[in-house]
Design a protein around this motif. Structure first.
Motif: not given
Length: 332
Positions: A122, A125-126, A166, A170
């Motif tokens: 994450r 991804t974030n 990912d 998510a």
């Protein structure tokens, strides 16, 4: 070959073949770059402060501008660390038609030289992907040095669905955690449901700040901190720090490093073994590179009462004034 075997092959082969044509999902690579470039264009700052939610909580850009005379802008990503700051520096600050004269990177402890910290799952991804371009060779070399990542990045080039794994994972888990499917006994869904319930009942703002700080330290120590985190000599050449310096010089930007005080420091808890030597080594290195280094970890003006949740400051007026006074001698 029997009809049954053909059907089985088709069941696996067709989805695999179609997955080769999957396009990047909306809001994936580089999703934050255009917006931040627009903010720079609108604000035209002389000073950009780069960091995570700690700098957002501690620095009032408008007040900083009034105190220093330098138009200021904060660019941050909650929970971000060294790799994300490098991408912000390269793809936003140095890519903007308007180049600020100064860029300050805010960090705690030794985060500025830990390239593999918060770059997977994450975090990728974030925090990494939103500021990434399609090709990021230096990011891949420094943030993902393990052999397993070399194979992963090769697969990402030929199999787009694997590259976006990912992101899709998510989104899928976020969808499932809102559904009553946890009754099926699927561990992943149960974990995500429990995680959401815990977050709703015990949000950061309602937790005891000291307890939240201990939880943060445990999470970092047990899950993501690389080995020898305070070994400056080992990590410097492997880190993004030389990249910050190189990018700043190439674009005629004065780089400034700002080490922030943590709740642990206000409690006068002994620093982790090796951290004090790390500070001395970092200071000596930056002096040779002629990079200003502002270290507030021992500043007695920042007291325990000035912290809110975890390491976040609740009195941004105080820190902004302290920061402005220290910055003035470097801002021309």
């Amino acid at each position: 070959m029997t009809k049954r075997r053909l059907v089985l092959i088709a069941v696996f082969a067709v989805p695999l073949f179609l997955s080769l044509f999957v396009r990047a999902p909306a809001g994936y690579l580089g999703s934050e770059i255009a917006g931040e470039l627009e903010r720079i264009s609108d604000t035209r700052p002389n000073l950009v402060c780069i960091g995570n939610s700690l700098v957002e909580a501690a620095v009032d850009a408008h007040a900083l501008e009034k105190l220093t005379g330098a138009r200021s802008l904060v660019i941050q990503r909650g929970g971000a660390s060294s790799a994300c700051w490098y991408l912000i520096m390269k793809n936003v600050v140095c890519a903007s038609p308007h180049r600020p004269r100064y860029a300050a990177v805010f960090f705690v402890d030794s985060a500025v030289t830990l390239p593999t910290f918060r770059v997977e799952g994450r975090d990728r991804t974030n925090r990494i992907d939103p500021f990434s371009l399609a090709e990021e060779p230096i990011l891949h070399k420094l943030a993902y040095p393990d052999e397993k990542w070399r194979l992963a990045f090769y697969l990402e080039q030929i199999w787009p669905l694997f590259r976006y794994r990912d992101h899709f994972k998510a989104r899928l888990l976020d969808m499932l955690q809102d559904a009553p499917l946890y009754t099926l006994g699927i561990p992943a869904i149960e974990d995500r449901t429990a995680e959401k319930a815990f977050t709703m009942v015990f949000p950061d703002k309602l937790m005891d700040p000291a307890l939240l700080t201990r939880l943060q330290l445990v999470e970092e120590d047990e899950e993501t901190l690389p080995p020898r985190p305070y070994d400056f000599e080992y990590w410097t050449g492997r880190s993004f720090l030389p990249q910050y310096i190189g990018l700043a010089r190439q674009n005629r930007i004065q780089l400034i490093l700002v080490r922030m005080k943590r709740r642990r420091d206000a409690l006068e808890v002994p620093s982790p073994p090796g951290l004090e030597q790390y500070r001395r080594d970092l200071q000596a290195y930056l002096a040779l590179e002629r990079i200003p280094f502002l270290d507030f970890t021992g500043d007695p003006r920042i007291k325990l009462k000035h912290f809110s949740a975890g390491d976040h400051l609740q009195n941004e007026d105080l820190f902004t004034r302290i920061l402005a006074a220290s910055l003035k001698r470097f801002l021309k």
